[in-house]
Design a protein around this motif. Structure first.
Motif, PDB file in Angstrom:
ATOM      1  N   LYS A  83      17.729  -0.327   3.842  1.00  9.92           N
ATOM      2  CA  LYS A  83      18.735   0.609   3.343  1.00  9.92           C
ATOM      3  C   LYS A  83      19.209   1.515   4.465  1.00  9.92           C
ATOM      4  O   LYS A  83      18.489   1.814   5.401  1.00  9.92           O
ATOM      5  N   ASP A  84      20.426   1.970   4.328  1.00 12.61           N
ATOM      6  CA  ASP A  84      21.052   2.853   5.316  1.00 12.61           C
ATOM      7  C   ASP A  84      20.667   4.291   5.000  1.00 12.61           C
ATOM      8  O   ASP A  84      21.082   4.851   3.994  1.00 12.61           O
ATOM      9  N   ARG A  91      17.255  12.063  -1.562  1.00 12.38           N
ATOM     10  CA  ARG A  91      16.140  11.136  -1.408  1.00 12.38           C
ATOM     11  C   ARG A  91      15.947  10.347  -2.703  1.00 12.38           C
ATOM     12  O   ARG A  91      16.647  10.553  -3.693  1.00 12.38           O
ATOM     13  N   LYS A  92      14.956   9.463  -2.699  1.00 12.85           N
ATOM     14  CA  LYS A  92      14.666   8.690  -3.896  1.00 12.85           C
ATOM     15  C   LYS A  92      14.346   9.659  -5.033  1.00 12.85           C
ATOM     16  O   LYS A  92      13.504  10.530  -4.890  1.00 12.85           O
ATOM     17  N   GLU A 100       0.826  -1.211   0.000  1.00 13.80           N
ATOM     18  CA  GLU A 100       0.000   0.000   0.000  1.00 13.80           C
ATOM     19  C   GLU A 100       0.858   1.257   0.000  1.00 13.80           C
ATOM     20  O   GLU A 100       0.542   2.242  -0.686  1.00 13.80           O
ATOM     21  N   LEU A 101       1.958   1.228   0.749  1.00 18.35           N
ATOM     22  CA  LEU A 101       2.869   2.373   0.763  1.00 18.35           C
ATOM     23  C   LEU A 101       3.465   2.610  -0.624  1.00 18.35           C
ATOM     24  O   LEU A 101       3.585   3.758  -1.081  1.00 18.35           O
ATOM     25  N   GLU A 102       3.819   1.521  -1.305  1.00 19.24           N
ATOM     26  CA  GLU A 102       4.371   1.649  -2.656  1.00 19.24           C
ATOM     27  C   GLU A 102       3.337   2.236  -3.607  1.00 19.24           C
ATOM     28  O   GLU A 102       3.651   3.129  -4.413  1.00 19.24           O
ATOM     29  N   LYS A 103       2.093   1.761  -3.523  1.00 16.93           N
ATOM     30  CA  LYS A 103       1.019   2.277  -4.375  1.00 16.93           C
ATOM     31  C   LYS A 103       0.740   3.743  -4.077  1.00 16.93           C
ATOM     32  O   LYS A 103       0.514   4.558  -4.979  1.00 16.93           O
ATOM     33  N   ASP A 128      12.476   2.737   2.574  1.00 22.25           N
ATOM     34  CA  ASP A 128      13.915   2.466   2.645  1.00 22.25           C
ATOM     35  C   ASP A 128      14.264   1.680   3.908  1.00 22.25           C
ATOM     36  O   ASP A 128      15.093   0.767   3.889  1.00 22.25           O
ATOM     37  N   VAL A 129      13.635   2.039   5.027  1.00 23.78           N
ATOM     38  CA  VAL A 129      13.859   1.308   6.273  1.00 23.78           C
ATOM     39  C   VAL A 129      13.403  -0.146   6.111  1.00 23.78           C
ATOM     40  O   VAL A 129      14.105  -1.090   6.500  1.00 23.78           O
TER      41      VAL A 129
END
Length: 290
Positions: free
Chosen positions: A95-96, A193-194, A55-58, A90-91
């Motif tokens: 990912k760091d 950021r991304k 859901e977060l990705e969407k 990321d968490v």
């Protein structure tokens, strides 16, 4: 016979959203109704709303798409929510964050992007490596690697901000644009950021490419840049009618009995192989230009 194990529900993760961010998510995006309902029904005194990773990705994808069209106040709130979603993802992906936010390397850094023609199924994509350059120069690279002919207008959309050539005849729905020749890749990537943005080519056919920054690398002494390192499938022909027109074109080309088959064969000038992509040909053209 042993009883079937019940599928465990996907775990949910808390995302902090302000009241204003919730309002913008509900009113200014096309999030799925179930997500909007959950956001609306979360009590105001509850700071966090829980979502699954999927859901977060969407949500991130939908917010990013919406940024190109929402009013400035909503854009600011949605950008902040998108940053928090990216951080949380990321968490979850291990990912760091400190490494993620480190300063962009020196000016000779090489930027690796994945370029995907949106709504293409199966995906039409390229993976490219380019030195720091302006968005105007990146446009020229994208034309080569995607196989376009640079005979239509174009623009970049970076988190809701538009950039393109500042030409009086280059007006797209009256949207104010920044000069693509005055903003560089390193400026777009400076937040750490991304990084993802849209490259739109041909405002009638509306070929939208999603550009994802995958890595920032040191240059290899034996290599020349820009270069394409991977890719799949041919880009559609110019003026075929957008992604839906391309689907109809392929259907007609594949069926000799289709009512439009002969017309399409004549229009394209013979055969067309949608799976054909030559990495060597693309890199030869890049070397000739650069």
């Amino acid at each position: 016979m042993p009883a079937k194990k019940r599928k465990q529900p996907d775990p949910k993760y808390p995302l902090k959203l302000t009241d204003k961010q919730r309002e913008s998510l509900v009113q200014a995006t096309r999030l799925a109704m179930g997500l909007k309902t959950r956001i609306k029904q979360t009590p105001k005194d509850q700071q966090f709303v829980e979502f699954t990773k999927k859901e977060l990705e969407k949500m991130g994808e939908e917010i990013y798409t919406s940024l190109a069209y929402v009013p400035p106040n909503d854009r600011k709130r949605l950008n902040a929510a998108l940053d928090d979603i990216d951080d949380l993802l990321d968490v979850l992906e291990g990912k760091d964050l400190i490494e993620k936010r480190q300063a962009v390397p020196k000016s000779d850094a090489i930027y690796q992007f994945k370029v995907i023609l949106k709504e293409s199924h199966p995906a039409i994509w390229r993976r490219i490596q380019v030195p720091d350059c302006t968005l105007g120069e990146l446009h020229e690279v994208l034309q080569v690697v995607m196989g376009w002919e640079d005979c239509h207008l174009h623009q970049f959309i970076v988190r809701g901000e538009y950039y393109g050539p500042l030409d009086p005849k280059d007006l797209h729905w009256g949207i104010e644009k920044g000069d693509e020749n005055k903003i560089s890749i390193s400026q777009v990537a400076k937040t750490g950021r991304k990084v993802r943005f849209i490259y739109e080519y041909d405002f009638v056919n509306s070929w939208q490419h999603e550009i994802l920054l995958e890595r920032i690398l040191e240059p290899e002494p034996s290599e020349t840049y820009p270069r394409c390192i991977e890719g799949e499938r041919a880009s559609p022909p110019e003026d075929v009618g957008g992604i839906w027109g391309y689907a109809e074109f392929l259907e007609a080309m594949a069926d000799p009995k289709h009512e439009n088959h002969d017309d399409q064969v004549e229009w394209i000038g013979g055969r067309f192989d949608p799976e054909k992509f030559s990495l060597d040909k693309v890199n030869r053209e890049l070397r000739q230009r650069y």
